[in-house]
Design an enzyme around this catalytic site. Structure first.
Site, PDB file in Angstrom:
ATOM      1  N   GLY A 179      -6.481  21.916  18.721  1.00 39.69           N
ATOM      2  CA  GLY A 179      -6.151  20.768  17.870  1.00 39.69           C
ATOM      3  C   GLY A 179      -6.840  20.900  16.528  1.00 39.69           C
ATOM      4  O   GLY A 179      -7.614  21.848  16.291  1.00 39.69           O
ATOM      5  N   ASP A 180      -6.524  19.985  15.611  1.00 39.35           N
ATOM      6  CA  ASP A 180      -7.142  19.966  14.275  1.00 39.35           C
ATOM      7  C   ASP A 180      -6.875  21.244  13.492  1.00 39.35           C
ATOM      8  O   ASP A 180      -7.691  21.662  12.669  1.00 39.35           O
ATOM      9  CB  ASP A 180      -8.665  19.738  14.365  1.00 39.35           C
ATOM     10  N   GLU A 181      -5.755  21.870  13.742  1.00 41.25           N
ATOM     11  CA  GLU A 181      -5.430  23.117  13.047  1.00 41.25           C
ATOM     12  C   GLU A 181      -4.874  22.860  11.649  1.00 41.25           C
ATOM     13  O   GLU A 181      -4.824  23.778  10.820  1.00 41.25           O
ATOM     14  CB  GLU A 181      -4.377  23.918  13.835  1.00 41.25           C
ATOM     15  N   ALA A 228      -5.795  11.237  18.110  1.00 45.89           N
ATOM     16  CA  ALA A 228      -6.140  12.312  17.176  1.00 45.89           C
ATOM     17  C   ALA A 228      -5.643  11.898  15.804  1.00 45.89           C
ATOM     18  O   ALA A 228      -4.833  10.983  15.682  1.00 45.89           O
ATOM     19  CB  ALA A 228      -5.490  13.617  17.605  1.00 45.89           C
ATOM     20  N   GLY A 229      -6.154  12.569  14.796  1.00 44.20           N
ATOM     21  CA  GLY A 229      -5.750  12.188  13.444  1.00 44.20           C
ATOM     22  C   GLY A 229      -5.225  13.390  12.690  1.00 44.20           C
ATOM     23  O   GLY A 229      -5.754  14.490  12.814  1.00 44.20           O
ATOM     24  N   HIS A 230      -4.145  13.175  11.979  1.00 43.72           N
ATOM     25  CA  HIS A 230      -3.640  14.217  11.090  1.00 43.72           C
ATOM     26  C   HIS A 230      -4.038  13.819   9.676  1.00 43.72           C
ATOM     27  O   HIS A 230      -3.665  12.751   9.218  1.00 43.72           O
ATOM     28  CB  HIS A 230      -2.117  14.301  11.140  1.00 43.72           C
ATOM     29  N   ARG A 246     -16.482  12.377  14.949  1.00 47.57           N
ATOM     30  CA  ARG A 246     -17.412  13.198  15.739  1.00 47.57           C
ATOM     31  C   ARG A 246     -17.518  14.611  15.155  1.00 47.57           C
ATOM     32  O   ARG A 246     -16.506  15.187  14.765  1.00 47.57           O
ATOM     33  CB  ARG A 246     -16.907  13.346  17.176  1.00 47.57           C
ATOM     34  N   PRO A 247     -18.752  15.180  15.116  1.00 46.11           N
ATOM     35  CA  PRO A 247     -18.859  16.576  14.659  1.00 46.11           C
ATOM     36  C   PRO A 247     -18.107  17.481  15.632  1.00 46.11           C
ATOM     37  O   PRO A 247     -18.217  17.311  16.847  1.00 46.11           O
ATOM     38  CB  PRO A 247     -20.358  16.885  14.708  1.00 46.11           C
TER      39      PRO A 247
HETATM   40  P1  GDP Z   1      -4.153  18.209  12.573  1.00 49.26           P
HETATM   41  O1  GDP Z   1      -4.543  17.178  13.578  1.00 49.26           O
HETATM   42  O2  GDP Z   1      -3.725  19.513  13.195  1.00 49.26           O
HETATM   43  O3  GDP Z   1      -3.147  17.698  11.590  1.00 49.26           O
HETATM   44  O4  GDP Z   1      -5.456  18.594  11.759  1.00 49.26           O
HETATM   45  P2  GDP Z   1      -6.571  17.608  11.148  1.00 49.26           P
HETATM   46  O5  GDP Z   1      -5.963  16.806  10.077  1.00 49.26           O
HETATM   47  O6  GDP Z   1      -7.283  16.917  12.239  1.00 49.26           O
HETATM   48  O7  GDP Z   1      -7.610  18.662  10.593  1.00 49.26           O
HETATM   49  C1  GDP Z   1      -7.330  19.536   9.569  1.00 49.26           C
HETATM   50  C2  GDP Z   1      -8.310  19.251   8.440  1.00 49.26           C
HETATM   51  O8  GDP Z   1      -8.373  20.359   7.574  1.00 49.26           O
HETATM   52  C3  GDP Z   1      -7.884  18.081   7.562  1.00 49.26           C
HETATM   53  O9  GDP Z   1      -9.015  17.443   7.066  1.00 49.26           O
HETATM   54  C4  GDP Z   1      -7.109  18.761   6.446  1.00 49.26           C
HETATM   55  O10 GDP Z   1      -7.121  18.014   5.238  1.00 49.26           O
HETATM   56  C5  GDP Z   1      -7.913  20.019   6.285  1.00 49.26           C
HETATM   57  N1  GDP Z   1      -7.138  21.179   5.872  1.00 49.26           N
HETATM   58  C6  GDP Z   1      -5.900  21.565   6.282  1.00 49.26           C
HETATM   59  N2  GDP Z   1      -5.571  22.750   5.765  1.00 49.26           N
HETATM   60  C7  GDP Z   1      -6.634  23.142   5.007  1.00 49.26           C
HETATM   61  C8  GDP Z   1      -6.922  24.325   4.232  1.00 49.26           C
HETATM   62  O11 GDP Z   1      -6.149  25.249   4.141  1.00 49.26           O
HETATM   63  N3  GDP Z   1      -8.133  24.355   3.624  1.00 49.26           N
HETATM   64  C9  GDP Z   1      -9.037  23.362   3.712  1.00 49.26           C
HETATM   65  N4  GDP Z   1     -10.210  23.488   3.078  1.00 49.26           N
HETATM   66  N5  GDP Z   1      -8.803  22.237   4.422  1.00 49.26           N
HETATM   67  C10 GDP Z   1      -7.617  22.149   5.067  1.00 49.26           C
END
Ligand code: GDP
Length: 426
Positions: free
Chosen positions: A12-14, A39-41, A305-306
């Site tokens: 997750g969080d990709e 979860a949050g995007h 959370r970290p």
């Molecule tokens: P999701 O749940 O898969 O949509 O991912 P999250 O939003 O939880 O986590 C991805 C985090 O990485 C977010 O804070 C995005 O703003 C950040 N992010 C996404 N792509 C990039 C990138 O290429 N570079 C950087 N520095 N941050 C990114």
């Protein structure tokens, strides 16, 4: 007509949300097909920076209809507040292009409460739940006790007849098992009437709408939450979510079970992160981990959370690519590795002296150790780069090695959180 799923290859969080935001404009519909507000995007685009928990990440693209599919569990209070927050942040949601499946299940405050009580009672054996009630509401769904969004349209007497017995049963658990304070059934009825009332105009037979749309040549983008390793069937069970983030579930969770996926874009992170409990073989500790966590801003979008961090995990990622049946990959957050002179990559696991290249049964993961190689870093800022050819050689090699090890083309590389911080390939 075309269909595409955007799914997570890892834990997750990709960066699925940012990829959906980037390409949603090419589609007529964006459908969230599983999960809830656990979860949050995070999406950063010309309108600002937003964290979406329940809304599909296509909402910022004019002309796209966004659907909360039947595979979701929906905390209606959270959804109403998420809508308000978007508007307070200056983004006007196009309500005419928002649909909620009548078959999605409502996540009630007592699901949240039970999640809290269970997690607190487990001590050292806790799941690392986001405490949003997700396991409990999916539990009710599969116990056939869940209350569907469409029931909000059936009037107060109906809701009362469904909610009161459910609360009575939950109170037995809350009081007798966890020693908690009982929930007031009447309050739950009022909660459903209040928040449900605001959502009534959006509740529709979205399966029918999408089936008709596809028959009329419209295109659909499916949006997953979480990643392959959190899938309840294929992930690191029991440290998984309670739903199916895999692409194969997308048509089911969207209400069009016969729909074929033309392509599956797997979102794969240039290093690893994992929020919550469970085995995480490639985990790094100490100063190197702190630096990676900070430069990657690895703190949960829903919970703060970290996140635990590690090098890119070839074993787990190859498995993620396989179970997602990814046809292409977006390698995200490559810029985060820029400060590193040498980049740790977990290329195999060692289990009782044996080298494992295929992801094993989750029950033995605690006894697996990472085999770590160091690949050359590029050690310069790449956040302004927009073409593959302009990346430093070491960064190109990093991408090409991953592409080769995953046996799947990397068609996007992201180098920053903003919508346009992207390199397109192929
Ligand atoms: P999701 O749940 O898969 O949509 O991912 P999250 O939003 O939880 O986590 C991805 C985090 O990485 C977010 O804070 C995005 O703003 C950040 N992010 C996404 N792509 C990039 C990138 O290429 N570079 C950087 N520095 N941050 C990114």
């Amino acid at each position: 007509m075309s269909t595409r799923a955007i799914v997570g290859i890892n834990w997750g969080d990709e960066g699925k949300g940012r990829m959906v935001d980037l390409i949603a404009g090419d589609y007529d519909y964006v459908v969230r097909y599983q999960g809830g507000n656990n979860a949050g995007h995070t999406v950063v685009n010309p309108y600002g920076k937003f964290v979406l928990n329940l809304f599909p990440s296509g909402i910022f693209n004019p002309g796209v209809t966004n659907v909360l599919g039947n595979g979701m569990v929906i905390d209606i209070e959270h959804l109403v507040h998420e809508h308000q927050k978007l508007e307070e942040a200056g983004f006007k949601v196009d309500d005419s292009r928002l649909l909620i499946s009548d078959r999605a299940i409502i996540c009630f405050p007592f699901h949240r409460l039970l999640d809290e009580l269970q997690e607190d009672s487990l001590g050292g054996r806790k799941f690392g739940s986001t405490r949003r009630g997700i396991a409990f509401v999916y539990g009710d769904k599969y116990m056939k006790k869940g209350i569907q969004m469409g029931e909000l349209l059936l009037g107060e007497a109906h809701l009362r007849s469904r909610i009161i017995p459910l609360v009575e049963e939950k109170n037995l658990l809350i009081e007798k098992v966890y020693g908690g304070q009982p929930v007031d059934a009447e309050e739950m009825v009022q909660w459903a009437l209040n928040y449900g009332g605001k959502l009534k105009p959006f509740i529709k037979d979205t399966g029918l709408i999408l089936a008709q749309a596809i028959a009329n040549g419209k295109s659909v983008l499916f949006e997953a939450q979480l990643g392959a390793l959190r899938d309840v069937e294929f992930g690191i069970y029991p440290y998984t979510s309670s739903s199916l983030p895999i692409a194969a579930y997308a048509p089911i969770g969207a209400g069009i079970p016969g729909a074929k996926l033309d392509s599956v874009l797997g979102i794969i992170k240039a290093y690893s992160s994992c929020v919550g409990e469970g085995p995480f073989t490639c985990e790094m500790f100490g100063e190197a981990a702190d630096q990676l966590r900070q430069s990657g801003a690895e703190y949960g979008a829903a919970t703060g959370r970290p996140r635990r961090v590690g090098g890119f995990d070839v074993v787990a990622s190859r498995y993620g690519v396989r179970v997602q049946a990814a046809t292409e990959l977006a390698l995200t957050k490559l810029d985060i590795l820029s400060p590193m002179k040498q980049i740790p990559v977990c290329t195999a696991y060692k289990y009782k002296g044996e080298l494992l290249h295929d992801f094993p049964f989750p029950g033995i993961l605690d006894d697996c150790e990472p085999v770590v190689e160091y690949w050359d870093g590029w050690n310069c800022d790449i956040s302004g780069v927009r073409t593959f050819a302009d990346l430093p050689q070491a960064a190109r090699d990093y991408v090409l090695k991953i592409e080769q090890l995953m046996s799947c083309p990397v068609t996007y590389i992201s180098v920053g959180a903003e919508r346009d911080a992207i390199i397109r390939r192929g």
